[in-house]
Design a protein around this motif. Structure first.
Motif, PDB file in Angstrom:
ATOM      1  N   LEU A 182       0.833  -1.212   0.000  1.00 45.63           N
ATOM      2  CA  LEU A 182       0.000   0.000   0.000  1.00 45.63           C
ATOM      3  C   LEU A 182       0.867   1.262   0.000  1.00 45.63           C
ATOM      4  CD1 LEU A 182      -2.944  -0.952   2.376  1.00 45.63           C
ATOM      5  CD2 LEU A 182      -2.998  -0.645  -0.096  1.00 45.63           C
ATOM      6  N   THR A 183       2.027   1.189   0.644  1.00 44.67           N
ATOM      7  CA  THR A 183       2.915   2.365   0.649  1.00 44.67           C
ATOM      8  C   THR A 183       3.446   2.636  -0.755  1.00 44.67           C
ATOM      9  OG1 THR A 183       3.528   1.843   2.909  1.00 44.67           O
ATOM     10  CG2 THR A 183       4.932   3.402   1.736  1.00 44.67           C
ATOM     11  N   ASP A 184       3.830   1.554  -1.462  1.00 46.98           N
ATOM     12  CA  ASP A 184       4.271   1.734  -2.848  1.00 46.98           C
ATOM     13  C   ASP A 184       3.161   2.362  -3.685  1.00 46.98           C
ATOM     14  OD1 ASP A 184       6.777   0.796  -2.462  1.00 46.98           O
ATOM     15  OD2 ASP A 184       6.429  -1.206  -3.308  1.00 46.98           O
ATOM     16  N   LEU A 185       1.937   1.875  -3.479  1.00 44.08           N
ATOM     17  CA  LEU A 185       0.806   2.408  -4.244  1.00 44.08           C
ATOM     18  C   LEU A 185       0.573   3.883  -3.901  1.00 44.08           C
ATOM     19  CD1 LEU A 185      -1.549   1.926  -6.196  1.00 44.08           C
ATOM     20  CD2 LEU A 185      -2.925   1.177  -4.247  1.00 44.08           C
ATOM     21  N   HIS A 186       0.692   4.197  -2.598  1.00 40.49           N
ATOM     22  CA  HIS A 186       0.542   5.586  -2.133  1.00 40.49           C
ATOM     23  C   HIS A 186       1.575   6.487  -2.834  1.00 40.49           C
ATOM     24  CE1 HIS A 186       0.232   8.958   0.710  1.00 40.49           C
ATOM     25  NE2 HIS A 186       1.490   8.804   1.066  1.00 40.49           N
ATOM     26  N   ALA A 187       2.810   5.996  -2.910  1.00 39.84           N
ATOM     27  CA  ALA A 187       3.858   6.780  -3.580  1.00 39.84           C
ATOM     28  C   ALA A 187       3.545   6.912  -5.069  1.00 39.84           C
ATOM     29  CB  ALA A 187       5.220   6.119  -3.376  1.00 39.84           C
ATOM     30  N   GLY A 188       3.065   5.817  -5.673  1.00 41.62           N
ATOM     31  CA  GLY A 188       2.739   5.860  -7.102  1.00 41.62           C
ATOM     32  C   GLY A 188       1.608   6.841  -7.383  1.00 41.62           C
ATOM     33  N   LEU A 189       0.567   6.811  -6.536  1.00 40.47           N
ATOM     34  CA  LEU A 189      -0.557   7.736  -6.717  1.00 40.47           C
ATOM     35  C   LEU A 189      -0.095   9.179  -6.560  1.00 40.47           C
ATOM     36  CD1 LEU A 189      -3.282   5.811  -4.664  1.00 40.47           C
ATOM     37  CD2 LEU A 189      -3.330   6.229  -7.138  1.00 40.47           C
ATOM     38  N   GLY A 190       0.781   9.408  -5.582  1.00 38.40           N
ATOM     39  CA  GLY A 190       1.230  10.776  -5.325  1.00 38.40           C
ATOM     40  C   GLY A 190       2.139  11.287  -6.427  1.00 38.40           C
ATOM     41  N   LEU A 191       3.140  10.467  -6.780  1.00 37.53           N
ATOM     42  CA  LEU A 191       4.147  10.962  -7.716  1.00 37.53           C
ATOM     43  C   LEU A 191       3.659  10.918  -9.164  1.00 37.53           C
ATOM     44  CD1 LEU A 191       7.318   9.433  -6.033  1.00 37.53           C
ATOM     45  CD2 LEU A 191       6.613  11.831  -6.047  1.00 37.53           C
ATOM     46  N   ALA A 192       2.918   9.861  -9.528  1.00 38.89           N
ATOM     47  CA  ALA A 192       2.454   9.774 -10.916  1.00 38.89           C
ATOM     48  C   ALA A 192       1.063  10.391 -11.075  1.00 38.89           C
ATOM     49  CB  ALA A 192       2.438   8.322 -11.379  1.00 38.89           C
ATOM     50  N   GLY A 193       0.112   9.949 -10.223  1.00 40.14           N
ATOM     51  CA  GLY A 193      -1.287  10.349 -10.411  1.00 40.14           C
ATOM     52  C   GLY A 193      -1.536  11.812 -10.102  1.00 40.14           C
ATOM     53  N   TRP A 194      -0.862  12.320  -9.094  1.00 35.10           N
ATOM     54  CA  TRP A 194      -1.051  13.729  -8.743  1.00 35.10           C
ATOM     55  C   TRP A 194       0.045  14.590  -9.348  1.00 35.10           C
ATOM     56  CZ3 TRP A 194      -3.151  18.103  -7.720  1.00 35.10           C
ATOM     57  CH2 TRP A 194      -2.520  19.094  -6.984  1.00 35.10           C
ATOM     58  N   ALA A 195       1.289  14.393  -8.871  1.00 32.36           N
ATOM     59  CA  ALA A 195       2.358  15.297  -9.294  1.00 32.36           C
ATOM     60  C   ALA A 195       2.666  15.162 -10.787  1.00 32.36           C
ATOM     61  CB  ALA A 195       3.609  15.043  -8.453  1.00 32.36           C
ATOM     62  N   ALA A 255       6.405   3.716 -16.101  1.00 32.09           N
ATOM     63  CA  ALA A 255       7.770   4.126 -16.438  1.00 32.09           C
ATOM     64  C   ALA A 255       7.854   4.494 -17.919  1.00 32.09           C
ATOM     65  CB  ALA A 255       8.756   3.010 -16.098  1.00 32.09           C
ATOM     66  N   LEU A 256       7.249   3.673 -18.766  1.00 30.51           N
ATOM     67  CA  LEU A 256       7.315   3.941 -20.211  1.00 30.51           C
ATOM     68  C   LEU A 256       6.576   5.234 -20.560  1.00 30.51           C
ATOM     69  CD1 LEU A 256       6.866   0.330 -21.644  1.00 30.51           C
ATOM     70  CD2 LEU A 256       8.908   1.780 -21.786  1.00 30.51           C
ATOM     71  N   ALA A 257       5.398   5.425 -19.961  1.00 23.95           N
ATOM     72  CA  ALA A 257       4.638   6.649 -20.239  1.00 23.95           C
ATOM     73  C   ALA A 257       5.434   7.871 -19.788  1.00 23.95           C
ATOM     74  CB  ALA A 257       3.284   6.605 -19.533  1.00 23.95           C
ATOM     75  N   GLY A 258       6.020   7.782 -18.589  1.00 29.11           N
ATOM     76  CA  GLY A 258       6.816   8.893 -18.076  1.00 29.11           C
ATOM     77  C   GLY A 258       8.015   9.172 -18.971  1.00 29.11           C
ATOM     78  N   LEU A 259       8.663   8.097 -19.433  1.00 28.18           N
ATOM     79  CA  LEU A 259       9.819   8.268 -20.321  1.00 28.18           C
ATOM     80  C   LEU A 259       9.404   8.948 -21.626  1.00 28.18           C
ATOM     81  CD1 LEU A 259      11.728   4.898 -19.789  1.00 28.18           C
ATOM     82  CD2 LEU A 259      12.628   7.204 -19.384  1.00 28.18           C
ATOM     83  N   ALA A 260       8.241   8.567 -22.145  1.00 24.32           N
ATOM     84  CA  ALA A 260       7.774   9.175 -23.395  1.00 24.32           C
ATOM     85  C   ALA A 260       7.550  10.671 -23.187  1.00 24.32           C
ATOM     86  CB  ALA A 260       6.487   8.501 -23.863  1.00 24.32           C
ATOM     87  N   PHE A 261       6.919  11.019 -22.055  1.00 22.03           N
ATOM     88  CA  PHE A 261       6.662  12.438 -21.789  1.00 22.03           C
ATOM     89  C   PHE A 261       7.966  13.214 -21.620  1.00 22.03           C
ATOM     90  CE2 PHE A 261       6.240  15.880 -18.690  1.00 22.03           C
ATOM     91  CZ  PHE A 261       5.368  16.700 -19.382  1.00 22.03           C
ATOM     92  N   ALA A 262       8.882  12.651 -20.835  1.00 23.71           N
ATOM     93  CA  ALA A 262      10.150  13.354 -20.588  1.00 23.71           C
ATOM     94  C   ALA A 262      10.955  13.478 -21.886  1.00 23.71           C
ATOM     95  CB  ALA A 262      10.957  12.620 -19.521  1.00 23.71           C
ATOM     96  N   GLY A 263      10.961  12.401 -22.668  1.00 22.98           N
ATOM     97  CA  GLY A 263      11.706  12.435 -23.928  1.00 22.98           C
ATOM     98  C   GLY A 263      11.142  13.478 -24.881  1.00 22.98           C
TER      99      GLY A 263
END
Lengths: 431, 148
Positions: A182-195, A255-263
């Protein structure tokens, strides 16, 4: 409609500014924690001090600036006018600042009561913001990828805060929950879903605006936030059904979606029409490069989980993504937003009769460049300290304090100059 | 098909390009090149403002009856940008690179957020409200923009 076209509807400077000014102090506090506790902080991500420092950076700094900036930009980029922005700020800001201090203290001292009250206060602040901001935002049709992205980011914020409160209560009261998953999911929601979704929605507007790059292509612009939220739903479902393989699929997708956006952003910036490499541009370059490395680590860990069991892997990843990726984006934007707003408000005060000082008179580029070098040093030392904690943990803490203090100093200096110019303008108008 | 939105958006990009040329020359410390490039940029911006204020906005206002609405806000921002253009020209004339870059920074953000509002809201509204007048308006805008 007129609201969208007018800066008259932009909130008073004090509404966003209080968030911007206090945010660096929490990063400073995280540095202090590192200076005091030293190498112990790098032993595991689950240590009380590490959890405290992480939340000082993510909630104390990131969330703080993001909510302050949204109070400012929701009317301007989405035509969503908040009811009484100054009062919203007056409620949300103390909830956030007090909440994160209590939460960090709760982690650090292992005090259930502090944890619960911190989480409660944070939850309240976020809820007030989501209700007031959401009422304004969801009344506006999604006519652009930015508006759609902002709406999805609100959804992300609701889930990360909700799960955060549950986790804090579970820790305080010893509920039997699968905390690591759940902590990993919390971090994923915060860093990817929100930020992450918020960053993308804002980047669609500010990257072309600040650096005169071509615009983001429309179709990926619409798809990216939806894709992130979809993958996070998949991740949540996988946790619920206890399917670790599916969790890894979702992480690889993110990770792939984030890489595409950053690239894509890196490529757009490569085609910018402005020659000057100012502090904002450099900060974005740093953020993009660090994020790309971090996302490659996430992808590697999803494909080969054994590697991610290397000691220090999660900490290295977290530092790279937060101190190396997100914070530089945010600081880079602060360095444009604060002097521009100062100019705009002074311009309005002068009523067209008196000139406002230009942005570099409010905040000179040299001061920003110096602070950025300090930040870069802090990121490098933090990363190196994961490998050599005994030697480098305390120097890294000191560097983080220096870089955050430098940011606070720069913003306060800008505020001081803004006030001085404002006083002169008022005097002259009265005369 | 040419629309008000596409014509005027293209002209925004044209102005951006001219701005970038001036800024680049300034960053390389070629003051006289920068001054010449900036003069082109300023002229293009003023022509753009004039085309909007003399042709586009009055036509839109006459057709919709909205004279205190979005067009008024746009006029106000034009005034602010004209001041910034004057400030930048003064800094260039004085050979003050720091001041020029500082004003340019302010101008860019002002200009980009202004353009964003026009391109996403006002121009689409114009296209929507002025289908009958379109050929004549486009012709006049074209000549306004080309005149200077």
């Amino acid at each position: 409609m007129q609201a969208l076209l007018s800066f008259e509807n932009a909130p008073p400077f004090a509404a966003p500014l209080r968030f911007f000014i206090t945010a660096p102090l929490f990063a400073l506090l995280a540095g202090l924690l590192l200076l005091i506790d030293g190498p112990d902080l790098f032993a595991s991500r689950w240590l009380p001090a590490t959890l405290a420092a992480t939340h000082l950076m993510t909630v104390g700094f990131m969330l703080q600036v993001m909510l302050g900036a949204l109070i400012q930009i929701l009317p301007v980029v989405a035509g969503a006018n908040l009811a009484q922005p100054l009062r919203v700020a007056a409620v949300v800001h103390p909830c956030l600042s007090g909440g994160v201090l209590l939460l960090a203290a709760g982690f650090y001292f292992g005090q259930p009561l502090l944890l619960e009250s911190g989480a409660g206060l944070l939850g309240l602040g976020v809820l007030v913001f989501l209700i007031v901001g959401g009422r304004a935002l969801f009344a506006v049709p999604s006519t652009s990828p930015t508006i759609r992205g902002l709406k999805l980011a609100f959804f992300g914020l609701l889930t990360v805060a909700g799960l955060g409160v549950v986790l804090a209560l579970a820790m305080a009261r010893g509920w039997a929950l699968p905390l690591p998953e759940l902590t990993d999911l919390h971090a994923g929601l915060g860093l990817a879903g929100w930020a992450g979704v918020l960053l993308a929605a804002v980047a669609y507007v500010v990257v072309p605006m600040f650096q005169l790059t071509p615009g983001y292509p429309a179709r990926p612009g619409w798809l990216f936030p939806l894709l992130i939220i979809g993958l996070l739903l998949l991740w949540s479902l996988a946790v619920l059904l206890a399917m670790p393989l599916l969790v890894r699929v979702a992480q690889a997708g993110l990770a792939l979606a984030g890489l595409a956006f950053a690239g894509l952003t890196l490529r757009l910036q490569g085609r910018r029409r402005r020659a000057r490499a100012d502090a904002t541009y450099r900060y974005w370059q740093l953020g993009l490069v660090a994020s790309i490395f971090a996302l490659c680590m996430l992808l590697t860990a999803a494909l080969a989980p054994k590697l991610a069991e290397l000691p220090g892997w999660p900490l290295f990843f977290g530092i790279l993504l937060i101190a190396g990726g997100f914070l530089p984006f945010i600081i880079g934007m602060l360095y444009k937003i604060v002097p521009f707003l100062a100019w705009l408000h002074l311009q309005n005060q002068g009523q067209g009769k008196l000139p406002a000082p230009n942005m570099s008179r409010i905040l000179p580029d040299l001061a920003m460049q110096r602070q950025m070098k300090a930040w870069l040093l802090a990121v490098v030392l933090l990363l190196a300290a994961v490998v050599f904690p005994d030697w480098l943990a305390r120097p890294a803490g000191l560097a983080l304090m220096l870089a955050s203090g430098g940011l606070a100093f720069n913003l306060l200096a800008a505020l001081r100059r803004y006030r001085q110019h404002g006083a002169v303008i008022r005097e002259k108008l009265a005369a | 098909m040419t629309t008000i939105r596409s014509l005027m958006t293209d002209d925004h990009r044209h102005c951006d390009d001219l701005f970038a040329v001036a800024e680049e020359a300034m960053a390389e410390n070629k003051i006289s090149t920068a001054a010449a490039a900036f003069a082109c940029f300023r002229q293009a911006m003023l022509a753009h403002f004039a085309a909007e204020e003399k042709t586009l906005f009055p036509t839109f206002e006459a057709k919709t009856g909205m004279s205190m609405g979005p067009t008024q806000v746009m006029r106000l921002e034009h005034t602010q940008m004209r001041t910034l253009l004057d400030d930048a020209a003064a800094a260039l004339a004085a050979g003050n690179a720091d001041d020029y870059l500082g004003v340019a920074e302010t101008l860019v953000i002002m200009m980009q957020q202004h353009n964003m509002k026009e391109e996403n809201i006002l121009y689409p509204m114009c296209d929507q409200h002025l289908p009958g007048e379109l050929p004549a308006v486009l012709e006049r805008l074209n000549s306004d923009l080309a005149l200077v």
